[in-house]
Design an enzyme around this catalytic site. Sequence first.
Site, PDB file in Angstrom:
ATOM      1  N   LYS A   1      14.040  30.229 -14.815  1.00 50.82           N
ATOM      2  CA  LYS A   1      14.797  31.365 -14.260  1.00 50.82           C
ATOM      3  C   LYS A   1      15.333  32.269 -15.361  1.00 50.82           C
ATOM      4  O   LYS A   1      15.742  33.388 -15.104  1.00 50.82           O
ATOM      5  CB  LYS A   1      15.912  30.867 -13.349  1.00 50.82           C
ATOM      6  CG  LYS A   1      16.876  29.897 -13.987  1.00 50.82           C
ATOM      7  CD  LYS A   1      17.712  29.171 -12.933  1.00 50.82           C
ATOM      8  CE  LYS A   1      18.321  27.921 -13.530  1.00 50.82           C
ATOM      9  NZ  LYS A   1      18.476  26.820 -12.626  1.00 50.82           N
TER      10      LYS A   1
ATOM     11  N   LYS B   1       6.703  26.329 -18.843  1.00 48.16           N
ATOM     12  CA  LYS B   1       7.290  26.005 -17.534  1.00 48.16           C
ATOM     13  C   LYS B   1       7.894  27.259 -16.896  1.00 48.16           C
ATOM     14  O   LYS B   1       8.322  28.180 -17.604  1.00 48.16           O
ATOM     15  CB  LYS B   1       8.316  24.872 -17.658  1.00 48.16           C
ATOM     16  CG  LYS B   1       9.697  25.281 -18.093  1.00 48.16           C
ATOM     17  CD  LYS B   1      10.720  24.164 -17.829  1.00 48.16           C
ATOM     18  CE  LYS B   1      12.091  24.627 -18.296  1.00 48.16           C
ATOM     19  NZ  LYS B   1      13.172  23.713 -18.053  1.00 48.16           N
TER      20      LYS B   1
ATOM     21  N   LYS C   1      16.683  25.491 -26.855  1.00 51.89           N
ATOM     22  CA  LYS C   1      17.825  26.371 -26.583  1.00 51.89           C
ATOM     23  C   LYS C   1      18.472  26.871 -27.860  1.00 51.89           C
ATOM     24  O   LYS C   1      18.974  27.990 -27.899  1.00 51.89           O
ATOM     25  CB  LYS C   1      18.859  25.670 -25.692  1.00 51.89           C
ATOM     26  CG  LYS C   1      18.396  25.572 -24.246  1.00 51.89           C
ATOM     27  CD  LYS C   1      19.555  25.496 -23.282  1.00 51.89           C
ATOM     28  CE  LYS C   1      19.043  25.522 -21.854  1.00 51.89           C
ATOM     29  NZ  LYS C   1      20.051  25.143 -20.869  1.00 51.89           N
TER      30      LYS C   1
HETATM   31  P1  TYM Z   1      18.115  22.500 -14.411  1.00 53.02           P
HETATM   32  O1  TYM Z   1      19.330  23.081 -13.788  1.00 53.02           O
HETATM   33  O2  TYM Z   1      17.458  23.267 -15.508  1.00 53.02           O
HETATM   34  O3  TYM Z   1      16.994  22.232 -13.325  1.00 53.02           O
HETATM   35  C1  TYM Z   1      17.275  21.527 -12.104  1.00 53.02           C
HETATM   36  C2  TYM Z   1      16.081  20.658 -11.744  1.00 53.02           C
HETATM   37  O4  TYM Z   1      14.889  21.435 -11.627  1.00 53.02           O
HETATM   38  C3  TYM Z   1      13.840  20.861 -12.397  1.00 53.02           C
HETATM   39  N1  TYM Z   1      12.968  21.953 -12.912  1.00 53.02           N
HETATM   40  C4  TYM Z   1      11.629  22.011 -12.724  1.00 53.02           C
HETATM   41  N2  TYM Z   1      10.779  21.194 -12.090  1.00 53.02           N
HETATM   42  C5  TYM Z   1       9.463  21.549 -12.072  1.00 53.02           C
HETATM   43  N3  TYM Z   1       8.969  22.678 -12.641  1.00 53.02           N
HETATM   44  C6  TYM Z   1       9.792  23.527 -13.300  1.00 53.02           C
HETATM   45  N4  TYM Z   1       9.299  24.640 -13.836  1.00 53.02           N
HETATM   46  C7  TYM Z   1      11.194  23.211 -13.359  1.00 53.02           C
HETATM   47  N5  TYM Z   1      12.285  23.828 -13.897  1.00 53.02           N
HETATM   48  C8  TYM Z   1      13.352  23.031 -13.626  1.00 53.02           C
HETATM   49  C9  TYM Z   1      14.562  20.146 -13.524  1.00 53.02           C
HETATM   50  O5  TYM Z   1      13.779  19.114 -14.067  1.00 53.02           O
HETATM   51  C10 TYM Z   1      15.783  19.605 -12.819  1.00 53.02           C
HETATM   52  O6  TYM Z   1      15.490  18.374 -12.184  1.00 53.02           O
HETATM   53  N6  TYM Z   1      20.158  19.039 -17.391  1.00 53.02           N
HETATM   54  C11 TYM Z   1      19.760  19.356 -16.022  1.00 53.02           C
HETATM   55  C12 TYM Z   1      20.917  19.341 -15.045  1.00 53.02           C
HETATM   56  C13 TYM Z   1      21.677  18.075 -15.021  1.00 53.02           C
HETATM   57  C14 TYM Z   1      21.243  16.832 -14.476  1.00 53.02           C
HETATM   58  C15 TYM Z   1      22.337  15.947 -14.634  1.00 53.02           C
HETATM   59  C16 TYM Z   1      20.058  16.427 -13.847  1.00 53.02           C
HETATM   60  C17 TYM Z   1      22.938  17.901 -15.495  1.00 53.02           C
HETATM   61  N7  TYM Z   1      23.345  16.623 -15.245  1.00 53.02           N
HETATM   62  C18 TYM Z   1      22.250  14.612 -14.173  1.00 53.02           C
HETATM   63  C19 TYM Z   1      19.984  15.095 -13.399  1.00 53.02           C
HETATM   64  C20 TYM Z   1      21.072  14.220 -13.566  1.00 53.02           C
HETATM   65  C21 TYM Z   1      19.163  20.750 -16.022  1.00 53.02           C
HETATM   66  O7  TYM Z   1      19.427  21.562 -16.865  1.00 53.02           O
HETATM   67  O8  TYM Z   1      18.416  21.019 -14.904  1.00 53.02           O
END
Ligand code: TYM
Length: 335
Positions: free
Chosen positions: A204, A201, A119
């Site tokens: 969005k 990966k 990032k």
């Molecule tokens: P975020 O918002 O980017 O994504 C949410 C969830 O989607 C999963 N994910 C994917 N899984 C498979 N293939 C992909 N291409 C893909 N893109 C995203 C992510 O692994 C995630 O599980 N930091 C986290 C949000 C967060 C969080 C937390 C998660 C904040 N606090 C506490 C768990 C526990 C994030 O940015 O996810």
Amino acid sequence: MENTVCEPQKRALSCIQPTGIPTLGNYLGALRNWVAMQDEFECFYAVADLHAVTVKQEPAKLRQQIYEMFALLIAIGLDPEKSLLFVQSQVPQHAQLSWLLSCQTQFGELSRMTQFKDKSAKHADNINAGLFTYPALMAADILLYQPDYVPVGEDQKQHCELTRDLALRFNNRYSPTFTVPEPYIMKTGARVRSLQEPTKKMSKSDENQNAFISLKDDKDTIIRKFRRAVTDSDAKVCYAPGKDGVNNLMEIYSAITGKTNEQIEAEFDGKGYGDFKTAVGEAVAAELAPIQERFATLMGDKAQLEALMKTGAEHASYVANKTLKKVMKKMGFVI
Ligand code: TYM
């Protein structure tokens, strides 16, 4: 049959950022598992809006996206009667514990986080302190609720490992306080890749709209994007090293239909990529159609969404406060 075993139910917690409508990657990698876990675990799920402001956000758009993400969680099948659904910023204990944990986190640990490196390369004009300390906030999100499992996609594993390290460090330094949680990563869908660059990966925030499927895409768009997906010149549907594009499509098809690679190879034996891509597109569109319908209905009643957010935040805050008070007391604060 009545459950006579007195073992307490295991807890699960996870969050998603409200940065745009999630992709098929978010859905297959995380959200779908959240739904499946509701029956077996006591679940806490949140819209991680505080995380979203580590990159620049337009206020009106962010607000709309928080409503949309909350509505979407319900639309995919999360039931506010069964799971605790809430918005992170409405529970002040997240920011409070985050500060306390960031004082237990080393600069070197944060510097090694892949997401920070990615990032900060992408937003070179805004490498703010929040982007750097993001994992301490994520650890706070998790540890406040003492979960046993954290259902996430592969890309969040590193943050979950740091959370475990912080929990252990705190427990050793002060006395047992936090449950040390485990990441819960499903085999299928754990890493859905870009339809245009299948080594990366699916994200969005990709500038190429054809690279990802948004959960809001209509059937025609979904099929068109799959038909344009990058594959190879082999023209044989089979799972093999080096066939990243086809492997990705097979994984998506398998995650949606439950079919094994062998079954998929047999189904498309002698057929070209065109038929295969259309079939993947149709399966994905059929899975998303009922979600999209429920989402539209929910977004039509913002007052109801706000009422659900309020109830969720009150319950979450009650649970979170118990952990926060314990932590503060152990660290020597007057509470
Ligand atoms: P975020 O918002 O980017 O994504 C949410 C969830 O989607 C999963 N994910 C994917 N899984 C498979 N293939 C992909 N291409 C893909 N893109 C995203 C992510 O692994 C995630 O599980 N930091 C986290 C949000 C967060 C969080 C937390 C998660 C904040 N606090 C506490 C768990 C526990 C994030 O940015 O996810």
